[in-house]
Scaffold this motif. Structure first.
Motif, PDB file in Angstrom:
ATOM      1  N   LYS A 216      33.853  39.968  57.420  1.00  0.00           N
ATOM      2  CA  LYS A 216      35.067  39.841  56.632  1.00  0.00           C
ATOM      3  C   LYS A 216      34.875  38.785  55.547  1.00  0.00           C
ATOM      4  O   LYS A 216      34.362  37.707  55.787  1.00  0.00           O
ATOM      5  N   LYS A 217      35.260  39.147  54.334  1.00  0.00           N
ATOM      6  CA  LYS A 217      35.123  38.213  53.212  1.00  0.00           C
ATOM      7  C   LYS A 217      36.157  37.098  53.349  1.00  0.00           C
ATOM      8  O   LYS A 217      37.333  37.348  53.628  1.00  0.00           O
ATOM      9  N   VAL A 218      35.707  35.872  53.153  1.00  0.00           N
ATOM     10  CA  VAL A 218      36.597  34.713  53.245  1.00  0.00           C
ATOM     11  C   VAL A 218      36.819  34.158  51.844  1.00  0.00           C
ATOM     12  O   VAL A 218      35.857  33.837  51.129  1.00  0.00           O
ATOM     13  N   TYR A 219      38.077  34.058  51.453  1.00  0.00           N
ATOM     14  CA  TYR A 219      38.441  33.483  50.160  1.00  0.00           C
ATOM     15  C   TYR A 219      39.884  32.993  50.241  1.00  0.00           C
ATOM     16  O   TYR A 219      40.627  33.354  51.154  1.00  0.00           O
ATOM     17  N   LEU A 220      40.275  32.169  49.289  1.00  0.00           N
ATOM     18  CA  LEU A 220      41.633  31.629  49.286  1.00  0.00           C
ATOM     19  C   LEU A 220      42.582  32.573  48.556  1.00  0.00           C
ATOM     20  O   LEU A 220      42.213  33.202  47.558  1.00  0.00           O
ATOM     21  N   THR A 221      43.784  32.644  49.064  1.00  0.00           N
ATOM     22  CA  THR A 221      44.832  33.367  48.341  1.00  0.00           C
ATOM     23  C   THR A 221      45.328  32.464  47.216  1.00  0.00           C
ATOM     24  O   THR A 221      45.022  31.264  47.176  1.00  0.00           O
ATOM     25  N   ASN A 343      38.285  37.309  43.586  1.00  0.00           N
ATOM     26  CA  ASN A 343      39.436  37.941  44.219  1.00  0.00           C
ATOM     27  C   ASN A 343      40.738  37.613  43.513  1.00  0.00           C
ATOM     28  O   ASN A 343      41.620  38.476  43.387  1.00  0.00           O
ATOM     29  N   ILE A 344      40.880  36.384  43.037  1.00  0.00           N
ATOM     30  CA  ILE A 344      42.113  36.023  42.320  1.00  0.00           C
ATOM     31  C   ILE A 344      42.163  36.727  40.968  1.00  0.00           C
ATOM     32  O   ILE A 344      43.224  37.186  40.532  1.00  0.00           O
ATOM     33  N   LEU A 345      41.005  36.864  40.327  1.00  0.00           N
ATOM     34  CA  LEU A 345      40.979  37.613  39.061  1.00  0.00           C
ATOM     35  C   LEU A 345      41.400  39.061  39.286  1.00  0.00           C
ATOM     36  O   LEU A 345      42.165  39.632  38.510  1.00  0.00           O
ATOM     37  N   GLN A 346      40.899  39.667  40.362  1.00  0.00           N
ATOM     38  CA  GLN A 346      41.236  41.064  40.633  1.00  0.00           C
ATOM     39  C   GLN A 346      42.723  41.220  40.915  1.00  0.00           C
ATOM     40  O   GLN A 346      43.364  42.166  40.436  1.00  0.00           O
ATOM     41  N   GLU A 347      43.303  40.280  41.676  1.00  0.00           N
ATOM     42  CA  GLU A 347      44.732  40.342  41.979  1.00  0.00           C
ATOM     43  C   GLU A 347      45.576  40.237  40.709  1.00  0.00           C
ATOM     44  O   GLU A 347      46.715  40.709  40.667  1.00  0.00           O
ATOM     45  N   VAL A 372      34.189  40.670  46.223  1.00  0.00           N
ATOM     46  CA  VAL A 372      35.584  41.017  45.947  1.00  0.00           C
ATOM     47  C   VAL A 372      36.099  42.036  46.953  1.00  0.00           C
ATOM     48  O   VAL A 372      35.459  43.051  47.213  1.00  0.00           O
ATOM     49  N   ASP A 373      37.260  41.745  47.514  1.00  0.00           N
ATOM     50  CA  ASP A 373      37.910  42.606  48.490  1.00  0.00           C
ATOM     51  C   ASP A 373      39.101  43.307  47.831  1.00  0.00           C
ATOM     52  O   ASP A 373      39.607  42.848  46.808  1.00  0.00           O
TER      53      ASP A 373
END
Length: 389
Positions: A216-221, A343-347, A372-373
């Motif tokens: 599982k990818k770990v990143y901050l929201t 991930n934040i860019l994708q969101e 990226v998830d």
């Protein structure tokens, strides 16, 4: 196969002595040469028959005897290969005669040769070479455990890899993804052995990797990142560590790139705004092109464009304390900051192609697989307009 002796006049010394070379020829194969270690005056060479050195002194007799021995040994190697139905080329015979190839080279010799070969490539990073070394040591542990340190490349097969995989998982307690990486190293080494003509083909090409559990990818929201930005740390050191991590979250730079950051990397992009143009530390020739976001720029101004230096182990250790203090229940590492960026860019609607380019990846597969998830936030935004279907 023909063996001829030739005097290399172009390599003559000041004394006039020129080296005598042995030349191996075979129809349809590349001609090769090797030095006999003998130096003579060109006029001493008589090329008639099998060729010999003219003269009546003792040294001439020794030299002619050596030429006879070389011819006999080359013929013996050639005959032995043909008798056993092995591939026989001038290159293979030369390698066997000179000792460059211990016939039927061992797996350890092949791994050593492969690492030495790759180490000569200027574009390869030291960390990559170090990884090869660690993978080789793990294979050596397996061979030592089996008391089979002298296993030949020709004896390595898919059953060997299956036993290696079992040893790495059960004895070394490695996760399957790392076991597969070591097995991939062995398969690559065997490809190298084929190129060196140590074996005729790679018997490991049919090996099927065990499926590794998808990590599982770990990143901050965005919420967690904002809490980190807003937190006031009592410790100056932890505050600095948090800032470094935040900088990674807004640039996507790896730890190595972060520690090599230079003000000269900042230039004007196609939109006339400031961008970061950073050479990838891991991949020679690759470059990251990243818009300089306001949060990252403010940190650079605070640091006077000199990123604080911090040892990688210390950095990761301090990040555990940072996560605890902020109330983030995730295992933070320098790589989590890099993943948070994408991930934040994708969101926020940035395409995977653009994100991949900012990471410096050659294509989007690496970006999708490891960075990226597809987040619930992105799904919610994109389905909001059709929620009432």
């Amino acid at each position: 196969m023909k063996l001829l002796y030739v005097v290399r006049k172009a390599k003559a010394k000041r004394t006039g002595l020129a080296p005598l070379y042995a030349r191996l020829q075979m129809k349809g194969q590349k001609t090769v040469e090797f030095s006999t270690g003998i130096f003579i005056l060109p006029k001493q060479w008589d090329p008639h028959g099998n060729g010999h050195i003219k003269g009546n002194d003792r040294l001439t007799d020794v030299y002619n005897h050596k030429l006879t021995e070389i011819r006999a040994e080359v013929i013996s190697i050639h005959s032995d290969l043909e008798r056993r139905g092995k591939r026989c080329t001038p290159s293979i015979v030369k390698s066997l005669y000179t000792g460059e190839l211990k016939e039927r080279a061992t797996l350890i010799q092949a791994m050593t040769g492969y690492i030495q070969h790759r180490a000569r490539e200027p574009e390869l990073s030291r960390s990559t070479i170090s990884n090869f070394g660690r993978q080789m040591k793990n294979v050596q542990r397996f061979l030592a455990n089996r008391k089979d340190m002298k296993i030949l490349c020709s004896e390595v097969n898919v059953r060997t890899l299956a036993k290696l995989d079992e040893y790495l998982r059960t004895e070394m307690k490695f996760k399957q993804v790392y076991c597969n990486r070591i097995i991939g190293f062995v398969k690559t080494v065997m490809d190298y052995a084929v190129l060196q003509e140590w074996i005729e083909f790679n018997s490991l090409n049919s090996y099927k990797y065990r499926r590794a559990e998808r990590k599982k990818k770990v990143y901050l929201t965005q919420d967690e990142l904002q809490r980190l930005i807003d937190h006031k740390f009592a410790s100056w050191r932890l505050g600095q560590v948090a800032e470094l991590f935040i900088f990674q979250c807004f640039t996507g730079l790896s730890y190595a790139e972060l520690m090599h950051f230079d003000r000269s990397w900042i230039g004007v992009g196609v939109d006339t705004q400031e961008w970061i143009f950073a050479d990838r530390q891991k991949v020679h020739g690759a470059q990251c092109e990243i818009p300089l976001f306001a949060t990252a720029k403010n940190l650079l101004i605070k640091w006077n464009y000199k990123v604080p230096e911090l040892d990688n182990q210390q950095y990761n250790r301090y990040l555990k304390e940072v996560a605890f203090l902020v109330g983030i229940d995730k295992h933070l590492t320098t790589h989590v900051g890099r993943k948070t960026f994408g991930n934040i860019l994708q969101e926020n609607g940035v395409s995977i192609e653009s994100i991949s380019g900012m990471y410096g990846h050659a294509d989007t597969r690496m970006t999708r697989s490891y960075y990226v998830d597809v987040s619930a936030v992105k799904v919610a935004k994109e389905t909001e307009a059709i929620r009432n279907l």
